[in-house]
Enzyme design. Structure first.
Site, mmCIF file in Angstrom:
data_model
loop_
_atom_site.group_PDB
_atom_site.id
_atom_site.type_symbol
_atom_site.label_atom_id
_atom_site.label_comp_id
_atom_site.label_asym_id
_atom_site.label_seq_id
_atom_site.Cartn_x
_atom_site.Cartn_y
_atom_site.Cartn_z
ATOM 1 N N THR A 87 45.946 36.696 39.701
ATOM 2 C CA THR A 87 46.226 38.051 39.195
ATOM 3 C C THR A 87 45.137 38.983 39.703
ATOM 4 O OG1 THR A 87 44.808 37.945 37.219
ATOM 5 C CG2 THR A 87 47.053 37.073 37.014
ATOM 6 N N ASP A 88 45.357 40.274 39.604
ATOM 7 C CA ASP A 88 44.237 41.190 39.793
ATOM 8 C C ASP A 88 43.437 41.168 38.484
ATOM 9 O OD1 ASP A 88 42.428 43.003 40.746
ATOM 10 O OD2 ASP A 88 43.898 44.451 41.453
ATOM 11 N N TRP A 89 42.286 41.813 38.525
ATOM 12 C CA TRP A 89 41.359 41.806 37.388
ATOM 13 C C TRP A 89 42.080 42.276 36.119
ATOM 14 C CZ3 TRP A 89 35.800 41.147 37.506
ATOM 15 C CH2 TRP A 89 35.154 41.488 36.328
ATOM 16 N N ASN A 90 42.298 41.349 35.196
ATOM 17 C CA ASN A 90 42.963 41.664 33.918
ATOM 18 C C ASN A 90 44.358 42.272 34.082
ATOM 19 O OD1 ASN A 90 43.147 41.817 31.073
ATOM 20 N ND2 ASN A 90 42.488 43.962 31.093
#
Ligand code: BGC
Length: 744
Positions: free
Chosen positions: A281-284
C-alpha cells in the site's frame, strides 16, 4: 522418425520456456519457489501476518527488537544508516525463530547520495540509456548501505502542472513514460540480479496523476478505456521489464480507492499481466479508506485491502492488528494470506537476502559520490536542460565579465529538488560555485532575492551591478519544497518578485540569460520578453551547476525536450498534445479584443478554445532548441499499406544545418484518422537521439511495429483497427509535414 521426435521435443521445449516466461514476471525459478514453499510450511499464521507488515523504523533499533524477534515485521522503511540496518537484520536473521531477513526500503527517487535531475528532468533527456545508468548509480549507492527496495519509479501520467507530484514522473505522455519506466526498472534492479540489485516499486497504481484540479490526493474519474489506453501501459511495460513490486495509490477512481480496488489489482495486474511480485500500500493508504468513507474501521479496511490483492501494509497497522481475527472468523482465507506471503518471500529470495543480509559498512562509504557517479549526474543534467529561447546570445564566449543573480544561483538544497532525502547539500555544485571555479575573479554576484518566494520593492542595486558586466545570468525558479507530494499550486507564475528581478536585470541593457530551475513547467510567458535566452532545467541535482555552466558556455549543446506541455496561463490546464479530435478543432478564431460591442450571440464558426488565450500552449510537448539547427527531409515509408503484424520502416534524412555539433531528439508521431472511438490528434510512437557534427547529415531508419498502433476500442478489446493513418517525423509535437499510410 528420429528427426520428427527431435522436432517435437524442440517444439515442446519452446512451449515450456514460453509458458515459464509467461508465468513469472519477476523471474523466479523452481528452486526459489521450492524454498518459498518450504519456508511457508514452517510459518505460523502470526509469522505470516508479520511478513505483511511494513514499519517506518528509523532511529533506535532497540524499539523494534521485540517485534523483530517475534517475526512481526517483514519490512522497514526510512532507515539508511548501514550500521543500524545491519543491527535490524541481525535481530531478524539471528534472533527470530525462522530467521527471515527484512526488506529495507527507501524513497530513492532520483539518486541516493548523488542526486540526479528530478524524474521530470530525466524524462526531458529522452535518453533511456542514460536514465538506466542513473538508476544503476542510485542502486549501487543505496544497496551498499543496505537499502534493497526503492519506491520508484513513479509512472503516473500528469497533465496538470498544478499537481506538485508532476515533478516525480515522466510527464504527460504514455509512450515516453513507458520507455522511462523500463529504463528505471532495469537500472535499479540491474540486468542480472546481484547484491547491488534494488527492487523497483512502480507506483502509484493507478490514475493518481489525474487528481481533480491538480489537488494532490484528490479523486479521479478515469474510464476503463482511458485507464487501458493512457494510464496502464507504462505499468504493464514495467511489469514486463521485471519490476518486482508495485504500490497502490491514494486516490479513489470513480469511487473506488485503489488500495481496495479488486479490478485493477486482481483482474488486471495479476490476472491479465500475470504479475508475481509484491503489492504494497502507499503510506497509510489502507487507513485512508476509512476517511474516504469506504470502510468503517481498520479491521474493515484491512479485510477489503487484502481481499482486493494487497500483500503488505505500509503504516496502517491494519494487518498486524486484525488479520488473525479476520482469518479466524473466515472473512479472509488462509490461502489469501499464503499467496501474499509467497509474493513477499519470493522477492527476498530473489534479492539474495537469505544468503547475504548484511552490508560492509566501510565499503559502503567508498561508493557514495564516486567520481563516476558525479560524472553520470552531470551528463544527465546537461542532457535534461531545455533551451526554450535564444536570440543568439548563447553560448556565451569565455572571457566575458559575468554578473550572476537570482534566488536559485546558489541554492544547494533547492536545486536537488523534491524527494532528495539522502542528497546532502554540502556536495551540491551550484551554478555560482561552478562559474566562480571556471572564471576565478571574473564573476560578480548579488543574490537579488534570497529565496524564490521573497518579495522586494526594488532592485536598483541589481541593475547597477548588471551594467558593469558583459552578460547577466539570472537563476530563477522554485524552492524544492514547492513541488512534490502535497505541494500543489493554483498559481504557476514565478513566485515572489522574481519576474521583477528579471526585469531589473534587463533594464541594464546588457544581454540577459534566464535559467529556471523548477519542479514543474511554470507559466513563464510574461518573463520571456525580459531575457535574451532561457534555459529550463527541472531541479537538476547535485551536479546541476556544472552542467549549466557547460551549457551556457557551449562545451555542451542543449538537447533536452519538454516532456510536458508548457502552458501560457494556468487556466489552460489540463492541456496536452495527444488530446482527442473534437468536433470543432481550433483554427485560429476571434479573440477577446476582436469581439464587437453588443455582438449578437452566436456559436457558428466557434471552436474548442479560450476567448482570451486561444488553444495553443506556450511550448508544445517535445519542444527544445539547440545552438545549431536541424532539418528533416526525405521522409519515406517502406510501404503504403501494412498488415497488423508488419513493421513500419520510416526513413528520413536529418541534417545539422548550423554551426555547432549537436544532438536532436527525432520524434515520430502517428494519428489514426478514423476509429471505433475518437482518437488522439497525435501520439508519440518512437524517438531517438541523433548526434550530428556541424554540417553533417544522416539517413535514419526507425522501425515501428504496427502492433504499437493498437488501442482499446468500442468493443473493449485491444487491437489495431484498419484504416488510414498520418505519420510525422519532427523535432516536436507541433511541427512537421505528415505522410499517409494504410493498415489493412
Ligand atoms: C508517498 C509515496 C512514498 C511513501 C513512502 C507516501 O507519502 O505517496 O510515494 O513512496 O510515502 O515514503
Amino acid at each position: 522418425m528420429k528427426r520428427t521426435k527431435i522436432l517435437i521435443m524442440a517444439v515442446l521445449a519452446a512451449v515450456v520456456s514460453c509458458t515459464q516466461h509467461r508465468t513469472t514476471t519477476v523471474g523466479t525459478t523452481p528452486e526459489i519457489e521450492n524454498r518459498v514453499e518450504k519456508l511457508l510450511s514452517q510459518m505460523t499464521l502470526q509469522e505470516k501476518i508479520g511478513q505483511m507488515n511494513q514499519v517506518s523504523a528509523g532511529g533506535d533499533v532497540a524499539n523494534y527488537a521485540d517485534a523483530l524477534r517475534s517475526g512481526q515485521i517483514g519490512s522497514i522503511l526510512n532507515e539508511v544508516d548501514p550500521v543500524k540496518i545491519n543491527e535490524f537484520q541481525r535481530i531478524a536473521v539471528e534472533q527470530s525463530r525462522l530467521g527471515i531477513p527484512l526488506l529495507v526500503a527507501r524513497d530513492v527517487i532520483h539518486g541516493f547520495h548523488t542526486e540526479f535531475p528530478i524524474p521530470l528532468g530525466l524524462a526531458a533527456t529522452f535518453d533511456p540509456e542514460l536514465v538506466e545508468e542513473g538508476a544503476r548509480v542510485a542502486a549501487v549507492e543505496a544497496t551498499a548501505q543496505g537499502v534493497r527496495w526503492t519506491f520508484s519509479p513513479m509512472l503516473d501520467i500528469a497533465r496538470d502542472p498544478r499537481w506538485g507530484r508532476i515533478a516525480e514522473g515522466s510527464g504527460e505522455d504514455t509512450y515516453l513514460d513507458a520507455v522511462m519506466a523500463r529504463a528505471m526498472v532495469l537500472g535499479y534492479q540491474g540486468r542480472n540480479l546481484d547484491s547491488t540489485s534494488m527492487a523497483a516499486c512502480i507506483k502509484h497504481f493507478v490514475g493518481y496523476g489525474a487528481a481533480e484540479g491538480g489537488r494532490d490526493y484528490n479523486s479521479t474519474y478515469l474510464t476503463e478505456r482511458q485507464l487501458r489506453n493512457t494510464y496502464l501501459p507504462p505499468f504493464e511495460e514495467a511489469v514486463k521489464a521485471g519490476a518486482m513490486t508495485l504500490m497502490t495509490s491514494f486516490n479513489d477512481n470513480d469511487g473506488v480507492p485503489s488500495t481496495g480496488n479488486t479490478f485493477v489489482l486482481k483482474d488486471i495486474l495479476r490476472g491479465e499481466w500475470g504479475f508475481d511480485g509484491l503489492v504494497v500500500t502507499d503510506w497509510n493508504s489502507m487507513g485512508e479508506m476509512i476517511s474516504h468513507g469506504f470502510g468503517t474501521d481498520r479491521r474493515d479496511v484491512a479485510e477489503k485491502a487484502v481481499n482486493a490483492g494487497v500483500d503488505m501494509d505500509m503504516m496502517t497497522f491494519g494487518f498486524i492488528s486484525h488479520m488473525e481475527d479476520l482469518v479466524n472468523s473466515g472473512a479472509v482465507k488462509v490461502s489469501t494470506i499464503d499467496n501474499a506471503v509467497r509474493n513477499i518471500l519470493r522477492i527476498k529470495f530473489l534479492l539474495g537476502l537469505f544468503e547475504n543480509p548484511y552490508v560492509d559498512v566501510e565499503a559502503a562509504k567508498a561508493v557514495q559520490y564516486a567520481p563516476a557517479h558525479l560524472d553520470a549526474a552531470r551528463r544527465t543534467a546537461e542532457e535534461s536542460a531545455i533551451l526554450l529561447k535564444n536570440d543568439g546570445i548563447l553560448p556565451l564566449k569565455p572571457g566575458a565579465r559575468i554578473f550572476v543573480t537570482g534566488p536559485l544561483a546558489d541554492a544547494p538544497h533547492d536545486q536537488l529538488g523534491t524527494w532528495a532525502f539522502d542528497g546532502e547539500k554540502e556536495h551540491t555544485v551550484t551554478p555560482l560555485k561552478a562559474l566562480q571555479a571556471r572564471f576565478p575573479g571574473k564573476v560578480s554576484y548579488v543574490p537579488g532575492l534570497s529565496y524564490s518566494r521573497e518579495s522586494k520593492p526594488s532592485f536598483a542595486g541589481v541593475t547597477a551591478a548588471a551594467r558593469r558586466a558583459d552578460a547577466v545570468l539570472v537563476f530563477l525558479g522554485e524552492e524544492a519544497i514547492l513541488s512534490g507530494e502535497a505541494h500543489s499550486l493554483a498559481d504557476l507564475n514565478l513566485q515572489g518578485s522574481q519576474s521583477e528581478l528579471l526585469k531589473a536585470a534587463k533594464a541594464s541593457g546588457k544581454p540577459v540569460v534566464a535559467v529556471v530551475m523548477a519542479g514543474r513547467p511554470l507559466t513563464i510567458e510574461r518573463d520571456l520578453p525580459s531575457c535574451n535566452a532561457l534555459l529550463y532545467s527541472f531541479h537538476p541535482g547535485t551536479m546541476g551547476g556544472e552542467a549549466l555552466a557547460n551549457l551556457i558556455f557551449g562545451d555542451v549543446n542543449p538537447s533536452g525536450k519538454t516532456p510536458v506541455t508548457f502552458l501560457r496561463t494556468v487556466g489552460q490546464a489540463p492541456l496536452y498534445y495527444s488530446h482527442n479530435m473534437t468536433g470543432r478543432p481550433y483554427s485560429g478564431q476571434t479573440l477577446l479584443a476582436d469581439i464587437p460591442l453588443e455582438a449578437g450571440q452566436t456559436s457558428l464558426g466557434n471552436t474548442s478554445y479560450y476567448l482570451d488565450y486561444g488553444a495553443y500552449p506556450l511550448f508544445p510537448f517535445g519542444y527544445g532548441l539547440s545552438y545549431t539547427t536541424f532539418e528533416y527531409s526525405g521522409i519515406t515509408l517502406d510501404k503504403a499499406e501494412y498488415s497488423a503484424d508488419d513493421t513500419i520502416r520510416v526513413t528520413f534524412t536529418l541534417a545539422n544545418t548550423g554551426k555547432y555539433d549537436g544532438t536532436e531528439v527525432a520524434q515520430i508521431y502517428v494519428r489514426d484518422l478514423v476509429g471505433s472511438i475518437t482518437r488522439p490528434v497525435k501520439e508519440l510512437k518512437h524517438f531517438e537521439r541523433v548526434a550530428l557534427k556541424a554540417g553533417e547529415s544522416r539517413t535514419v531508419e526507425a522501425q515501428i511495429p504496427v502492433s504499437a498502433l493498437a488501442f482499446v476500442g468500442l468493443d473493449g478489446t485491444k487491437k489495431v483497427e484498419s484504416g488510414d493513418f498520418l505519420l510525422w517525423v519532427s523535432g516536436d509535437s507541433a511541427s512537421g509535414e505528415s505522410t499517409r499510410f494504410k493498415v489493412k
